[in-house]
Design a protein around this motif. Structure first.
Motif, PDB file in Angstrom:
ATOM      1  N   ASN A 115       3.091   4.925   7.215  1.00 54.13           N
ATOM      2  CA  ASN A 115       3.609   3.907   6.299  1.00 54.13           C
ATOM      3  C   ASN A 115       5.085   4.197   6.031  1.00 54.13           C
ATOM      4  OD1 ASN A 115       4.225   2.157   4.237  1.00 54.13           O
ATOM      5  ND2 ASN A 115       2.524   2.758   2.906  1.00 54.13           N
ATOM      6  N   TYR A 116       5.943   3.283   6.419  1.00 49.16           N
ATOM      7  CA  TYR A 116       7.379   3.529   6.308  1.00 49.16           C
ATOM      8  C   TYR A 116       7.865   3.569   4.861  1.00 49.16           C
ATOM      9  CZ  TYR A 116       8.961  -1.221   5.066  1.00 49.16           C
ATOM     10  OH  TYR A 116       9.219  -2.398   4.414  1.00 49.16           O
ATOM     11  N   GLY A 141       8.472   7.549   2.255  1.00 50.80           N
ATOM     12  CA  GLY A 141       9.492   8.558   2.516  1.00 50.80           C
ATOM     13  C   GLY A 141      10.164   8.371   3.861  1.00 50.80           C
ATOM     14  N   SER A 142      11.401   8.840   3.957  1.00 50.74           N
ATOM     15  CA  SER A 142      12.179   8.616   5.177  1.00 50.74           C
ATOM     16  C   SER A 142      11.597   9.337   6.389  1.00 50.74           C
ATOM     17  CB  SER A 142      13.632   9.045   4.959  1.00 50.74           C
ATOM     18  OG  SER A 142      13.710  10.404   4.586  1.00 50.74           O
ATOM     19  N   LYS A 143      10.884  10.439   6.154  1.00 57.48           N
ATOM     20  CA  LYS A 143      10.246  11.133   7.277  1.00 57.48           C
ATOM     21  C   LYS A 143       9.148  10.262   7.875  1.00 57.48           C
ATOM     22  CE  LYS A 143       8.409  15.617   8.678  1.00 57.48           C
ATOM     23  NZ  LYS A 143       8.294  17.039   8.283  1.00 57.48           N
ATOM     24  N   ASN A 144       8.359   9.634   7.018  1.00 55.81           N
ATOM     25  CA  ASN A 144       7.314   8.743   7.514  1.00 55.81           C
ATOM     26  C   ASN A 144       7.904   7.475   8.129  1.00 55.81           C
ATOM     27  OD1 ASN A 144       5.441  10.580   6.699  1.00 55.81           O
ATOM     28  ND2 ASN A 144       4.243   9.172   5.437  1.00 55.81           N
ATOM     29  N   TYR A 145       9.053   7.058   7.630  1.00 58.07           N
ATOM     30  CA  TYR A 145       9.751   5.924   8.250  1.00 58.07           C
ATOM     31  C   TYR A 145      10.157   6.282   9.677  1.00 58.07           C
ATOM     32  CZ  TYR A 145      13.748   2.979   9.491  1.00 58.07           C
ATOM     33  OH  TYR A 145      14.627   2.165  10.159  1.00 58.07           O
ATOM     34  N   GLU A 204      18.396   1.112   2.532  1.00 57.12           N
ATOM     35  CA  GLU A 204      18.939  -0.172   3.002  1.00 57.12           C
ATOM     36  C   GLU A 204      17.894  -0.926   3.817  1.00 57.12           C
ATOM     37  OE1 GLU A 204      22.419   0.637   5.255  1.00 57.12           O
ATOM     38  OE2 GLU A 204      23.666   1.166   3.519  1.00 57.12           O
ATOM     39  N   VAL A 205      17.154  -0.193   4.651  1.00 57.95           N
ATOM     40  CA  VAL A 205      16.121  -0.812   5.485  1.00 57.95           C
ATOM     41  C   VAL A 205      15.033  -1.434   4.613  1.00 57.95           C
ATOM     42  CG1 VAL A 205      14.271  -0.353   7.148  1.00 57.95           C
ATOM     43  CG2 VAL A 205      16.533   0.657   7.492  1.00 57.95           C
ATOM     44  N   ILE A 206      14.599  -0.696   3.598  1.00 55.41           N
ATOM     45  CA  ILE A 206      13.568  -1.234   2.697  1.00 55.41           C
ATOM     46  C   ILE A 206      14.051  -2.528   2.058  1.00 55.41           C
ATOM     47  CG2 ILE A 206      12.253  -0.827   0.580  1.00 55.41           C
ATOM     48  CD1 ILE A 206      12.275   2.150   1.248  1.00 55.41           C
ATOM     49  N   LYS A 207      15.280  -2.520   1.589  1.00 56.26           N
ATOM     50  CA  LYS A 207      15.838  -3.715   0.937  1.00 56.26           C
ATOM     51  C   LYS A 207      15.933  -4.877   1.924  1.00 56.26           C
ATOM     52  CE  LYS A 207      19.746  -5.337  -1.848  1.00 56.26           C
ATOM     53  NZ  LYS A 207      18.826  -5.952  -2.842  1.00 56.26           N
ATOM     54  N   GLU A 208      16.394  -4.584   3.141  1.00 56.52           N
ATOM     55  CA  GLU A 208      16.528  -5.634   4.156  1.00 56.52           C
ATOM     56  C   GLU A 208      15.175  -6.254   4.487  1.00 56.52           C
ATOM     57  OE1 GLU A 208      18.384  -3.651   7.401  1.00 56.52           O
ATOM     58  OE2 GLU A 208      20.341  -3.474   6.401  1.00 56.52           O
ATOM     59  N   VAL A 209      14.152  -5.407   4.637  1.00 58.24           N
ATOM     60  CA  VAL A 209      12.817  -5.904   4.991  1.00 58.24           C
ATOM     61  C   VAL A 209      12.234  -6.744   3.864  1.00 58.24           C
ATOM     62  CG1 VAL A 209      10.435  -5.232   5.481  1.00 58.24           C
ATOM     63  CG2 VAL A 209      12.329  -4.037   6.605  1.00 58.24           C
ATOM     64  N   PHE A 210      12.311  -6.241   2.635  1.00 55.78           N
ATOM     65  CA  PHE A 210      11.732  -6.971   1.504  1.00 55.78           C
ATOM     66  C   PHE A 210      12.478  -8.268   1.231  1.00 55.78           C
ATOM     67  CE2 PHE A 210       9.104  -3.411   0.844  1.00 55.78           C
ATOM     68  CZ  PHE A 210       8.124  -3.760  -0.075  1.00 55.78           C
ATOM     69  N   ASP A 211      13.783  -8.232   1.325  1.00 54.76           N
ATOM     70  CA  ASP A 211      14.564  -9.447   1.083  1.00 54.76           C
ATOM     71  C   ASP A 211      14.328 -10.485   2.172  1.00 54.76           C
ATOM     72  OD1 ASP A 211      15.513  -8.242  -1.166  1.00 54.76           O
ATOM     73  OD2 ASP A 211      17.517  -7.799  -0.361  1.00 54.76           O
ATOM     74  N   MET A 212      14.077 -10.005   3.400  1.00 52.49           N
ATOM     75  CA  MET A 212      13.846 -10.922   4.514  1.00 52.49           C
ATOM     76  C   MET A 212      12.470 -11.574   4.405  1.00 52.49           C
ATOM     77  SD  MET A 212      13.871 -10.106   8.607  1.00 52.49           S
ATOM     78  CE  MET A 212      12.547  -8.902   8.435  1.00 52.49           C
ATOM     79  N   ILE A 213      11.450 -10.753   4.083  1.00 55.70           N
ATOM     80  CA  ILE A 213      10.086 -11.289   3.985  1.00 55.70           C
ATOM     81  C   ILE A 213       9.931 -12.149   2.736  1.00 55.70           C
ATOM     82  CG2 ILE A 213       7.652 -10.669   3.714  1.00 55.70           C
ATOM     83  CD1 ILE A 213       8.217  -8.189   5.396  1.00 55.70           C
ATOM     84  N   GLY A 214      10.355 -11.606   1.616  1.00 53.36           N
ATOM     85  CA  GLY A 214      10.349 -12.374   0.372  1.00 53.36           C
ATOM     86  C   GLY A 214       8.989 -12.828  -0.099  1.00 53.36           C
ATOM     87  N   THR A 253       0.848  -1.187   0.000  1.00 52.68           N
ATOM     88  CA  THR A 253       0.000   0.000   0.000  1.00 52.68           C
ATOM     89  C   THR A 253       0.886   1.239   0.000  1.00 52.68           C
ATOM     90  OG1 THR A 253      -1.641   1.269   1.234  1.00 52.68           O
ATOM     91  CG2 THR A 253      -0.159  -0.106   2.527  1.00 52.68           C
ATOM     92  N   TRP A 254       0.446   2.251  -0.739  1.00 53.82           N
ATOM     93  CA  TRP A 254       1.231   3.483  -0.839  1.00 53.82           C
ATOM     94  C   TRP A 254       0.554   4.639  -0.113  1.00 53.82           C
ATOM     95  CZ3 TRP A 254       5.982   2.651  -2.367  1.00 53.82           C
ATOM     96  CH2 TRP A 254       6.248   1.557  -3.204  1.00 53.82           C
ATOM     97  N   GLU A 255      -0.448   4.323   0.707  1.00 52.60           N
ATOM     98  CA  GLU A 255      -1.093   5.363   1.505  1.00 52.60           C
ATOM     99  C   GLU A 255      -0.145   5.791   2.628  1.00 52.60           C
ATOM    100  OE1 GLU A 255      -4.005   6.937   1.102  1.00 52.60           O
ATOM    101  OE2 GLU A 255      -4.253   5.855  -0.786  1.00 52.60           O
ATOM    102  N   PRO A 256       0.053   7.094   2.819  1.00 51.14           N
ATOM    103  CA  PRO A 256       0.997   7.556   3.853  1.00 51.14           C
ATOM    104  C   PRO A 256       0.580   7.181   5.270  1.00 51.14           C
ATOM    105  CG  PRO A 256       0.502   9.308   2.284  1.00 51.14           C
ATOM    106  CD  PRO A 256      -0.474   8.207   2.019  1.00 51.14           C
ATOM    107  N   ILE A 257      -0.749   7.106   5.502  1.00 53.07           N
ATOM    108  CA  ILE A 257      -1.261   6.851   6.849  1.00 53.07           C
ATOM    109  C   ILE A 257      -2.306   5.745   6.815  1.00 53.07           C
ATOM    110  CG2 ILE A 257      -2.636   7.844   8.742  1.00 53.07           C
ATOM    111  CD1 ILE A 257      -1.334  10.504   8.182  1.00 53.07           C
ATOM    112  N   ASN A 258      -2.252   4.876   7.815  1.00 59.20           N
ATOM    113  CA  ASN A 258      -3.271   3.845   7.979  1.00 59.20           C
ATOM    114  C   ASN A 258      -4.448   4.464   8.728  1.00 59.20           C
ATOM    115  OD1 ASN A 258      -4.877   1.660   8.598  1.00 59.20           O
ATOM    116  ND2 ASN A 258      -3.187   0.338   9.239  1.00 59.20           N
TER     117      ASN A 258
END
Length: 360
Positions: A27-28, A31-35, A77-87, A3-8
């Motif tokens: 939603n992390y 953008g890094s501010k929302n992260y 890096e965090v996005i990549k780590e999370v996506f690669d971990m969840i897969g 989901t690309w919505e900034p807020i749940n």
């Protein structure tokens, strides 16, 4: 599904505590501010729980610290780590990162916001780093500071600041705050803590963190005495009598040393509460000492003997008498009584120094 919505919008507060998870409102991926906001929401959620998960609190604090030090590169890096971990997502991490860069590259922390977040994240991280085995982490202060960082980032900060005065209500809730602006970035930000609830929150929380080996009644008595002392010895007010304060502090000392006597491994333990003189003689005879300190237990008891007797008989306590109590209080008497009790009981306040060191 991504989901690309900034807020749940399904989350009313700043987070949802759902079983074993703290679900953030922001939603992390937007953008890094929302992260940063999402990570703070998770941190505040964990610090709000009755049973604190120290590993998670340290992890989230470290994540924020790394973001402020490495910037956008760490965020991706965090996005990549999370996506690669969840897969389990259909899209690859590199494709997701590219979309984030296109859609949300401008949603970043301002430099002043980054400085504030770095300072507060460092303070939260250091709460573990400088903790002893006989003290608690100040989770309440960590939560309050995290809430401050969250509100500042949410509100937005365009100018550098060198200090913030925080007005804190009961339970650590922030009533308001005031900035002192600076033309340039300061090496450190000074946080002035103004408590609107001196006894229940401010003073009691200090004793609960640093003197958690004391009886709860002792901590409440000390918090009450500290609040009274501050009220009548600062500003234009001048205290008229030191008797109540002297009696309160000496009463706690007497109660806690009687507890220590019962914990010491010695024969012929007293079967009743010892009054000050009897207690002093027992301590001297059995060579009972505090865990450390710039004075001996026997020395302190002798030096306060006159003050204690005067206060217990309702006689006038001079400033000179009262200053003796302040001397020992200022040299961590009540902390030392607490730490000595915990050592005699063989208790360590988790997380232990060893467990923290193993993770650094």
């Amino acid at each position: 599904m991504i989901t690309w919505e900034p807020i749940n919008k399904k989350i009313d507060g700043i987070y949802l505590d759902s079983n074993n998870m703290i679900v953030p409102r922001h939603n992390y991926l937007t953008g890094s501010k929302n992260y940063a906001l999402a990570t703070l929401e998770q941190l505040i959620g964990h610090l709000s729980r009755k049973n604190i998960n120290d590993n998670m609190v340290r992890f989230l604090s470290t994540s924020l610290l790394e973001l402020t030090e490495k910037g956008e590169s760490r965020y991706y890096e965090v996005i990549k780590e999370v996506f690669d971990m969840i897969g389990s997502y259909e899209e690859k991490s590199d494709d997701v990162i590219e979309k984030v860069k296109v859609k949300f590259s401008k949603n970043t922390l301002t430099l002043p916001e980054n400085v504030v977040l770095n300072e507060i994240s460092s303070m939260n991280y250091n709460e573990y780093l400088f903790k002893s085995d006989y003290e608690k982490c100040d989770y309440a202060a960590m939560k309050t500071l995290s809430m401050l960082a969250y509100e500042i980032i949410l509100q937005g900060l365009q100018k550098y600041i060198d200090s913030v005065e925080i007005f804190v209500a009961t339970n650590g809730d922030i009533s308001s705050w005031e900035y002192s602006y600076s033309d340039d970035q300061s090496e450190h930000i000074w946080f002035k803590w103004t408590s609107l609830d001196k006894i229940d929150y401010y003073y009691y929380s200090i004793y609960e963190v640093h003197c958690c080996g004391l009886k709860e009644d002792s901590m409440l008595d000390l918090a009450s005495a500290d609040a009274v002392e501050e009220q009548f010895t600062t500003g234009h007010n001048r205290i008229l009598s030191y008797n109540m304060l002297a009696k309160q502090y000496c009463g706690v000392i007497e109660q806690e040393i009687n507890e220590i006597i019962q914990l010491v491994d010695s024969r012929n333990k007293p079967t009743k509460h010892l009054m000050w003189y009897e207690m002093m003689m027992y301590v001297r005879k059995h060579n009972i000492e505090l865990i450390s300190g710039l004075f001996t237990l026997n020395e302190m008891l002798q030096n306060l003997y006159e003050t204690r007797n005067l206060s217990s008989h309702g006689e006038k306590i001079s400033k000179e008498n009262y200053d003796k109590i302040k001397y020992y209080k200022g040299h961590q008497l009540f902390e030392l009584l607490s730490w000595t009790k915990l050592e005699l009981k063989g208790e360590i306040i988790e997380p232990s120094v060893d467990s923290i060191s193993a993770l650094i």
